[in-house]
Design an enzyme around this catalytic site. Structure first.
Site, PDB file in Angstrom:
ATOM      1  CE  LYS A  56      30.884  51.841  -5.816  1.00 26.52           C
ATOM      2  NZ  LYS A  56      30.568  52.421  -7.122  1.00 26.52           N
ATOM      3  CD  GLN A 100      31.122  55.663  -8.752  1.00 27.47           C
ATOM      4  OE1 GLN A 100      31.578  54.652  -8.226  1.00 27.47           O
ATOM      5  NE2 GLN A 100      29.833  55.956  -8.708  1.00 27.47           N
ATOM      6  CG  ASP A 123      29.370  48.647 -11.867  1.00 30.56           C
ATOM      7  OD1 ASP A 123      28.973  48.459 -10.697  1.00 30.56           O
ATOM      8  OD2 ASP A 123      29.890  49.704 -12.256  1.00 30.56           O
TER       9      ASP A 123
END
Ligand code: NDP
Length: 308
Positions: A56, A100, A123
């Protein structure tokens, strides 16, 4: 039925999306005098999470996004992590916050995800953003299902008026996938572990999306010849017998070499034989998720500064 199936190449679509991100990030820089900013919070030493986070931040650099990775001590408490999220919420130059998953079991993950400001929730998991999706309002969409829609669009696969079946109803993939397909005017059925006659229901699909987390569960009896099959699953298998069941006795070289292999939720041989188009594993849906995260970060930055 004999078909030459179209392989839907996730790496190609990922590169297209990344290629579009960079000029947008540069335009944002000219407008705001800074890059779009992404903060990634990684707790613990889960090797898969470490790889995801590295990818990422690397992709962020390639697309003109400033990123920082924060790695609190694995003993961090829910309260301390909440404090960290609140401090990221308050930072003007951070447009996206990604925590995460999975978090260690002693942390209340729901509490942490709820604490992320919806406008920075790149997200797309926050109930506020899910609500925007469910009510057809613009907002940050969950990356993996949004990537699937991009894959279908960019390969000119029609969704409007088609029958779509989604196996899986998670907040991360299945549910938003169903809502996004509905938005594209597909007629959508959502299946899960309590759905009776699953193969029969799936055989009704023009577009079949598998987001289950069970290696090669979807076999020939689930796939209508000519259907488009999207395999979201990422599973690692380590048993030789299972590899043989999935790939056949003559296709074990890759498994033998590594002692393990990545497989999707759909049997690759059945999919290649029956589908008109399908996403391979690896190289299908997987690459899209990070590209969509970058797009969401830029979108969040643009929204926060009134650029869109
Ligand atoms: P979850 O475990 O959260 O959800 C799985 C879903 O599958 C559930 O809704 C479950 O039903 C359903 N299911 C499980 N077993 C069966 C069965 N036998 N028959 C029918 N339905 C079943 O998984 P996720 O949605 O998070 O992920 C799904 C897969 O996608 C995983 O392999 C994951 O690794 C992969 N993934 C890939 C990503 C990518 O970037 N390509 C990103 C995210 C996930 P129920 O609700 O009834 O339990």
């Amino acid at each position: 039925m004999s078909l030459v199936a179209q392989i839907l190449d996730g790496n190609r679509v990922r590169d297209q999306i990344k290629g579009e991100c960079r000029p947008r990030a540069e335009a944002f820089f000219r407008h705001a005098g800074r890059q779009p900013g992404l903060a990634v919070v990684l707790v613990g030493e889960n090797p898969a999470s470490q790889v995801y986070v590295r990818n990422k931040t690397k992709t962020a650099g390639e697309t003109g996004i400033y990123s920082e990775t924060i790695t609190p001590d694995p003993t961090v408490t829910t309260e301390e992590l909440l404090h960290l999220v609140h401090s990221l919420n308050a930072r003007e130059e951070i447009d996206g916050i990604l925590v995460q998953l999975p978090l260690p079991p002693h942390i209340d993950s729901q509490k942490i995800l709820l604490a992320v400001l919806p406008e920075k929730d790149v997200d797309g998991f926050h109930p506020y953003n899910m609500g925007l999706l469910a009510t057809s309002r613009p907002g940050l969409r969950p990356c993996t299902p949004a990537g699937v829609i991009e894959m279908l669009r960019r390969n000119e696969i029609p969704m409007s008026g088609k029958s779509a079946v989604v196996i899986g109803r998670s907040t991360i993939v299945g549910k938003p996938m169903a809502l996004l397909l509905l938005e594209e005017n597909a007629t959508v059925t959502v299946c899960h572990s309590k759905t009776p006659n699953l193969p029969q229901v799936c055989r009704g699909a023009d577009i079949l999306v598998a987001a289950i987390g069970r290696p090669s569960m979807v076999t020939a009896d689930f796939i209508r010849p000519g259907a488009v099959v999207i395999d979201v699953g990422i599973n690692s298998i380590t048993e030789r017998a299972e590899a043989e069941r999935i790939f056949g006795p003559d296709n074990l070289a890759s498994f033998e070499k590594r002692g393990s292999q990545l497989v999707g939720d759909v049997n690759p041989r059945d999919m290649a034989r029956l589908a008109s188009a399908y996403t391979p594993v690896p190289g299908g849906v997987g690459p899209l998720t990070i590209a969509m995260l970058m797009r969401n970060t830029i979108e969040a930055a643009e929204r926060r500064t009134g650029l869109c």
